[in-house]
Design an enzyme around this catalytic site. Structure first.
Site, mmCIF file in Angstrom:
data_model
loop_
_atom_site.group_PDB
_atom_site.id
_atom_site.type_symbol
_atom_site.label_atom_id
_atom_site.label_comp_id
_atom_site.label_asym_id
_atom_site.label_seq_id
_atom_site.Cartn_x
_atom_site.Cartn_y
_atom_site.Cartn_z
ATOM 1 N N TYR A 50 0.823 -1.215 0.000
ATOM 2 C CA TYR A 50 0.000 0.000 0.000
ATOM 3 C C TYR A 50 0.861 1.270 0.000
ATOM 4 C CZ TYR A 50 -4.698 -2.071 0.577
ATOM 5 O OH TYR A 50 -5.902 -2.710 0.388
ATOM 6 N N ASN A 113 -13.161 -3.583 4.500
ATOM 7 C CA ASN A 113 -14.094 -3.633 3.377
ATOM 8 C C ASN A 113 -13.941 -4.885 2.507
ATOM 9 O OD1 ASN A 113 -11.752 -2.916 2.126
ATOM 10 N ND2 ASN A 113 -12.492 -0.997 1.253
ATOM 11 N N GLU A 127 1.169 -5.351 -8.610
ATOM 12 C CA GLU A 127 0.639 -6.118 -7.475
ATOM 13 C C GLU A 127 0.787 -7.630 -7.686
ATOM 14 O OE1 GLU A 127 -2.554 -2.638 -6.248
ATOM 15 O OE2 GLU A 127 -3.313 -4.550 -7.011
HETATM 16 P P1 ATP Z 1 -8.420 -1.330 -2.546
HETATM 17 O O1 ATP Z 1 -7.201 -0.556 -3.024
HETATM 18 O O2 ATP Z 1 -8.172 -2.071 -1.243
HETATM 19 O O3 ATP Z 1 -8.995 -2.188 -3.609
HETATM 20 P P2 ATP Z 1 -10.042 0.974 -3.034
HETATM 21 O O4 ATP Z 1 -9.248 1.120 -4.282
HETATM 22 O O5 ATP Z 1 -11.531 0.913 -3.150
HETATM 23 O O6 ATP Z 1 -9.579 -0.283 -2.190
HETATM 24 P P3 ATP Z 1 -8.312 2.960 -1.856
HETATM 25 O O7 ATP Z 1 -8.631 4.415 -1.890
HETATM 26 O O8 ATP Z 1 -7.255 2.429 -2.759
HETATM 27 O O9 ATP Z 1 -9.693 2.155 -2.028
HETATM 28 O O10 ATP Z 1 -7.941 2.627 -0.343
HETATM 29 C C1 ATP Z 1 -7.247 1.426 -0.030
HETATM 30 C C2 ATP Z 1 -7.841 0.835 1.223
HETATM 31 O O11 ATP Z 1 -7.571 1.688 2.323
HETATM 32 C C3 ATP Z 1 -9.369 0.711 1.220
HETATM 33 O O12 ATP Z 1 -9.840 -0.425 0.547
HETATM 34 C C4 ATP Z 1 -9.654 0.635 2.693
HETATM 35 O O13 ATP Z 1 -9.381 -0.653 3.237
HETATM 36 C C5 ATP Z 1 -8.648 1.645 3.245
HETATM 37 N N1 ATP Z 1 -9.217 2.992 3.346
HETATM 38 C C6 ATP Z 1 -9.529 3.823 2.317
HETATM 39 N N2 ATP Z 1 -10.028 4.994 2.773
HETATM 40 C C7 ATP Z 1 -10.009 4.895 4.124
HETATM 41 C C8 ATP Z 1 -10.388 5.770 5.200
HETATM 42 N N3 ATP Z 1 -10.874 6.987 4.958
HETATM 43 N N4 ATP Z 1 -10.237 5.316 6.470
HETATM 44 C C9 ATP Z 1 -9.735 4.088 6.727
HETATM 45 N N5 ATP Z 1 -9.351 3.220 5.776
HETATM 46 C C10 ATP Z 1 -9.484 3.617 4.489
#
Ligand code: ATP
Ligand code: MG
Length: 138
Positions: A50, A113, A127
């Site tokens: 991440y 999520n 990835e």
């Molecule tokens: P992913 O990358 O896991 O597929 P995504 O692309 O929908 O999810 P991103 O914006 O890339 O969302 O954020 C990565 C992950 O970080 C999210 O899936 C969630 O687990 C966490 N996350 C995102 N926003 C928040 C927040 N505001 N507070 C806490 N955790 C968050």
């Protein structure tokens, strides 16, 4: 041409016993599983994965959560796999996810999520290479 994407069933989903139901939804949507493994990752491994979110206020708790228990790492394949998986997953915040999506059905919060899916071709390639060796993808 089929396309590959990378996905994770996150620790909350695995812990709650949703692995089979989520894999069934992925299968029903027409994805082939190219590779799959269950693994608990370290905080450092989560931080590398991440890295793009390093400066976000939630980075510490996100990487803590991702290393809190076993997850299921997968490479999935189908036509338009990247966009179609994102659609099947639903919005990042399950409160905003459409009915029938994986996050609407199985996720509990914006952080916990249930599932990850790559968001573009370059991130999918990064990835997949981060978690799988070439010989695991034949
Ligand atoms: P992913 O990358 O896991 O597929 P995504 O692309 O929908 O999810 P991103 O914006 O890339 O969302 O954020 C990565 C992950 O970080 C999210 O899936 C969630 O687990 C966490 N996350 C995102 N926003 C928040 C927040 N505001 N507070 C806490 N955790 C968050
Ligand atoms: Mg993302």
């Amino acid at each position: 041409m089929p396309q590959r994407t990378f996905s994770i069933l996150k620790p909350d989903a695995v812990r709650k016993g949703y692995t089979g139901a989520i894999l069934a939804a992925i299968d029903a949507a027409g994805f082939q599983i190219v590779a799959i493994k269950k693994q608990t990752i370290s905080k450092a491994e989560a931080e590398g994965f991440y890295a793009v979110h390093k400066s976000k206020p939630f980075f510490g708790e996100l990487t803590e959560y991702m290393s809190s228990g076993p997850l299921v790492l997968m490479v999935l394949e189908k036509e338009n796999a990247i966009a179609d998986l994102r659609k099947l997953m639903g919005a990042t915040n399950p409160a905003n996810a459409e009915a029938g999506t994986i996050r609407k059905r199985f996720a509990e919060s914006i952080q916990e999520n249930a599932i990850h899916g790559s968001d573009a071709e370059e991130t999918a390639a990064y990835e997949i290479g981060y978690w799988f060796a070439g010989y695991e993808l034949i």
